[in-house]
Design a protein around this motif. Structure first.
Motif, PDB file in Angstrom:
ATOM      1  N   GLN A   1      37.495  37.143  35.068  1.00  0.00           N
ATOM      2  CA  GLN A   1      37.779  35.956  35.868  1.00  0.00           C
ATOM      3  C   GLN A   1      39.271  35.791  36.140  1.00  0.00           C
ATOM      4  OE1 GLN A   1      35.808  32.528  34.144  1.00  0.00           O
ATOM      5  NE2 GLN A   1      33.976  32.942  35.366  1.00  0.00           N
ATOM      6  N   ARG A   2      40.103  36.081  35.161  1.00  0.00           N
ATOM      7  CA  ARG A   2      41.554  35.966  35.354  1.00  0.00           C
ATOM      8  C   ARG A   2      42.023  36.911  36.456  1.00  0.00           C
ATOM      9  NH1 ARG A   2      45.384  39.035  34.216  1.00  0.00           N
ATOM     10  NH2 ARG A   2      44.230  40.279  32.718  1.00  0.00           N
ATOM     11  N   ARG A   3      41.571  38.158  36.410  1.00  0.00           N
ATOM     12  CA  ARG A   3      41.990  39.143  37.422  1.00  0.00           C
ATOM     13  C   ARG A   3      41.511  38.723  38.810  1.00  0.00           C
ATOM     14  NH1 ARG A   3      45.759  41.586  39.512  1.00  0.00           N
ATOM     15  NH2 ARG A   3      45.190  43.404  40.697  1.00  0.00           N
ATOM     16  N   ALA A   4      40.258  38.290  38.909  1.00  0.00           N
ATOM     17  CA  ALA A   4      39.713  37.864  40.206  1.00  0.00           C
ATOM     18  C   ALA A   4      40.483  36.654  40.744  1.00  0.00           C
ATOM     19  CB  ALA A   4      38.232  37.549  40.080  1.00  0.00           C
ATOM     20  N   ALA A   5      40.771  35.682  39.880  1.00  0.00           N
ATOM     21  CA  ALA A   5      41.491  34.475  40.305  1.00  0.00           C
ATOM     22  C   ALA A   5      42.912  34.808  40.744  1.00  0.00           C
ATOM     23  CB  ALA A   5      41.508  33.442  39.187  1.00  0.00           C
ATOM     24  N   GLU A   6      43.587  35.678  40.011  1.00  0.00           N
ATOM     25  CA  GLU A   6      44.948  36.081  40.392  1.00  0.00           C
ATOM     26  C   GLU A   6      44.945  36.684  41.792  1.00  0.00           C
ATOM     27  OE1 GLU A   6      46.246  38.791  37.369  1.00  0.00           O
ATOM     28  OE2 GLU A   6      46.783  37.186  35.972  1.00  0.00           O
TER      29      GLU A   6
ATOM     30  N   HIS B   1      24.016  38.988  50.694  1.00  0.00           N
ATOM     31  CA  HIS B   1      25.414  38.916  51.110  1.00  0.00           C
ATOM     32  C   HIS B   1      26.398  38.623  49.973  1.00  0.00           C
ATOM     33  CE1 HIS B   1      24.350  39.055  55.370  1.00  0.00           C
ATOM     34  NE2 HIS B   1      23.312  38.310  55.037  1.00  0.00           N
ATOM     35  N   TRP B   2      25.895  38.373  48.791  1.00  0.00           N
ATOM     36  CA  TRP B   2      26.762  38.008  47.671  1.00  0.00           C
ATOM     37  C   TRP B   2      26.405  38.830  46.444  1.00  0.00           C
ATOM     38  CZ3 TRP B   2      30.696  34.418  48.085  1.00  0.00           C
ATOM     39  CH2 TRP B   2      30.725  33.712  49.292  1.00  0.00           C
ATOM     40  N   ILE B   3      27.432  39.159  45.655  1.00  0.00           N
ATOM     41  CA  ILE B   3      27.245  39.874  44.395  1.00  0.00           C
ATOM     42  C   ILE B   3      27.960  39.116  43.285  1.00  0.00           C
ATOM     43  CG2 ILE B   3      26.930  42.175  45.386  1.00  0.00           C
ATOM     44  CD1 ILE B   3      29.923  42.714  44.843  1.00  0.00           C
ATOM     45  N   SER B   4      27.496  39.332  42.069  1.00  0.00           N
ATOM     46  CA  SER B   4      28.173  38.776  40.892  1.00  0.00           C
ATOM     47  C   SER B   4      28.672  39.917  40.033  1.00  0.00           C
ATOM     48  CB  SER B   4      27.222  37.887  40.085  1.00  0.00           C
ATOM     49  OG  SER B   4      26.960  36.692  40.766  1.00  0.00           O
ATOM     50  N   LEU B   5      29.900  39.764  39.560  1.00  0.00           N
ATOM     51  CA  LEU B   5      30.513  40.723  38.641  1.00  0.00           C
ATOM     52  C   LEU B   5      30.378  40.153  37.242  1.00  0.00           C
ATOM     53  CD1 LEU B   5      33.842  41.392  40.609  1.00  0.00           C
ATOM     54  CD2 LEU B   5      31.551  42.336  41.018  1.00  0.00           C
ATOM     55  N   ARG B   6      29.884  40.981  36.340  1.00  0.00           N
ATOM     56  CA  ARG B   6      29.643  40.532  34.969  1.00  0.00           C
ATOM     57  C   ARG B   6      30.532  41.310  34.002  1.00  0.00           C
ATOM     58  NH1 ARG B   6      25.600  37.144  34.922  1.00  0.00           N
ATOM     59  NH2 ARG B   6      24.281  37.017  36.731  1.00  0.00           N
TER      60      ARG B   6
ATOM     61  N   GLU C   1      39.279  47.790  40.774  1.00  0.00           N
ATOM     62  CA  GLU C   1      38.022  47.620  41.512  1.00  0.00           C
ATOM     63  C   GLU C   1      37.732  46.137  41.753  1.00  0.00           C
ATOM     64  OE1 GLU C   1      35.436  51.531  40.213  1.00  0.00           O
ATOM     65  OE2 GLU C   1      35.693  49.926  38.739  1.00  0.00           O
ATOM     66  N   VAL C   2      37.981  45.316  40.746  1.00  0.00           N
ATOM     67  CA  VAL C   2      37.791  43.870  40.907  1.00  0.00           C
ATOM     68  C   VAL C   2      38.720  43.353  42.002  1.00  0.00           C
ATOM     69  CG1 VAL C   2      38.052  41.609  39.779  1.00  0.00           C
ATOM     70  CG2 VAL C   2      36.968  43.511  38.547  1.00  0.00           C
ATOM     71  N   SER C   3      39.965  43.765  41.982  1.00  0.00           N
ATOM     72  CA  SER C   3      40.929  43.345  43.006  1.00  0.00           C
ATOM     73  C   SER C   3      40.460  43.724  44.395  1.00  0.00           C
ATOM     74  CB  SER C   3      42.299  43.973  42.752  1.00  0.00           C
ATOM     75  OG  SER C   3      42.881  43.425  41.605  1.00  0.00           O
ATOM     76  N   GLU C   4      39.992  44.943  44.561  1.00  0.00           N
ATOM     77  CA  GLU C   4      39.543  45.391  45.880  1.00  0.00           C
ATOM     78  C   GLU C   4      38.295  44.634  46.328  1.00  0.00           C
ATOM     79  OE1 GLU C   4      39.279  46.772  49.527  1.00  0.00           O
ATOM     80  OE2 GLU C   4      41.031  46.952  48.239  1.00  0.00           O
ATOM     81  N   LEU C   5      37.373  44.336  45.429  1.00  0.00           N
ATOM     82  CA  LEU C   5      36.181  43.564  45.792  1.00  0.00           C
ATOM     83  C   LEU C   5      36.558  42.147  46.221  1.00  0.00           C
ATOM     84  CD1 LEU C   5      33.720  44.805  43.034  1.00  0.00           C
ATOM     85  CD2 LEU C   5      33.562  45.257  45.499  1.00  0.00           C
ATOM     86  N   VAL C   6      37.537  41.556  45.566  1.00  0.00           N
ATOM     87  CA  VAL C   6      38.007  40.218  45.954  1.00  0.00           C
ATOM     88  C   VAL C   6      38.612  40.274  47.355  1.00  0.00           C
ATOM     89  CG1 VAL C   6      39.684  38.381  45.469  1.00  0.00           C
ATOM     90  CG2 VAL C   6      38.345  39.400  43.599  1.00  0.00           C
ATOM     91  N   MET C   7      39.445  41.271  47.617  1.00  0.00           N
ATOM     92  CA  MET C   7      40.073  41.375  48.930  1.00  0.00           C
ATOM     93  C   MET C   7      39.042  41.663  50.013  1.00  0.00           C
ATOM     94  SD  MET C   7      43.061  40.447  48.539  1.00  0.00           S
ATOM     95  CE  MET C   7      43.503  40.708  50.228  1.00  0.00           C
ATOM     96  N   GLU C   8      38.048  42.471  49.722  1.00  0.00           N
ATOM     97  CA  GLU C   8      37.014  42.753  50.711  1.00  0.00           C
ATOM     98  C   GLU C   8      36.222  41.486  51.025  1.00  0.00           C
ATOM     99  OE1 GLU C   8      34.818  44.775  53.553  1.00  0.00           O
ATOM    100  OE2 GLU C   8      36.763  45.207  52.636  1.00  0.00           O
ATOM    101  N   SER C   9      35.948  40.670  50.020  1.00  0.00           N
ATOM    102  CA  SER C   9      35.256  39.401  50.238  1.00  0.00           C
ATOM    103  C   SER C   9      36.091  38.505  51.154  1.00  0.00           C
ATOM    104  CB  SER C   9      34.997  38.709  48.900  1.00  0.00           C
ATOM    105  OG  SER C   9      34.351  37.475  49.083  1.00  0.00           O
TER     106      SER C   9
END
Length: 128
Positions: free
Chosen positions: A7-12, A81-86, A95-103
Motif C-alpha cells: 500500500q505504501r508503494r502504491a500510494a507513493e 476492469h479492475w484488479i486487486s493486488l494482495r 511492477e506495483v509502480s507500473e500497474l499504478v501508472m497504467e491505471s
C-alpha cells in the motif's frame, strides 16, 4: 512484499502524477486516488489484509491474474476492469509502480481531451 509495503508503494506512486487527488468518499478506511474526479486506485483492508485495487484493461486483467497469484479480480469493483493486488506474492515494487501508472493512464485516456492533465499514451512510460 507485505501489505503495508504494498500500500505504501502504491500510494507513493499514485501521488506523483499531475492532478492526482486523495479523497475519502467511502469513509476513512478507504484511501481513494482520483484524477479529474475519476477513481484510478484505492487502498483498503479486506478482512485485515491490506490490498490495492486499480484499473486494468480487461485483456491485461486476465493475463495478470493468470501470471501472478497475488493479483485477483478487483475488490468491490467491476471484475473485468479492475484488479486487486494482495500482499505476500512475488510482485515487485517496480511492477506495483507500473500497474499504478497504467491505471492512471487508462482513466486519463477515458476523460474528455480538455480534461486530460497529460497525454495518456506517453505519460510515465519507463519512469520509476
Amino acid at each position: 512484499m507485505n501489505g503495508q509495503e504494498l500500500q505504501r508503494r502504491a500510494a507513493e506512486r499514485a501521488r506523483e502524477p499531475p492532478a492526482s487527488t486523495l479523497e475519502f468518499p467511502f469513509g476513512p478506511e478507504y484511501e481513494v486516488y482520483k484524477v479529474a474526479g475519476k477513481i484510478f486506485l484505492f487502498l483498503v483492508d479486506q478482512r485485515g489484509e491490506p490490498i490495492v485495487t486499480l484499473k486494468a484493461l480487461p485483456s491485461d486483467s486476465i493475463a495478470l491474474r493468470e501470471a501472478h497469484p497475488d493479483i485477483t479480480p478487483g475488490y468491490h469493483m467491476n471484475k473485468r476492469h479492475w484488479i486487486s493486488l494482495r500482499p505476500g506474492g512475488p510482485l515487485t515494487a517496480d511492477e506495483v509502480s507500473e500497474l499504478v501508472m497504467e491505471s492512471y493512464r487508462l482513466v486519463v485516456a477515458a476523460l474528455p481531451r480538455a480534461m486530460q492533465p497529460v497525454e495518456p499514451h506517453a505519460f510515465g512510460r519507463g519512469q520509476r
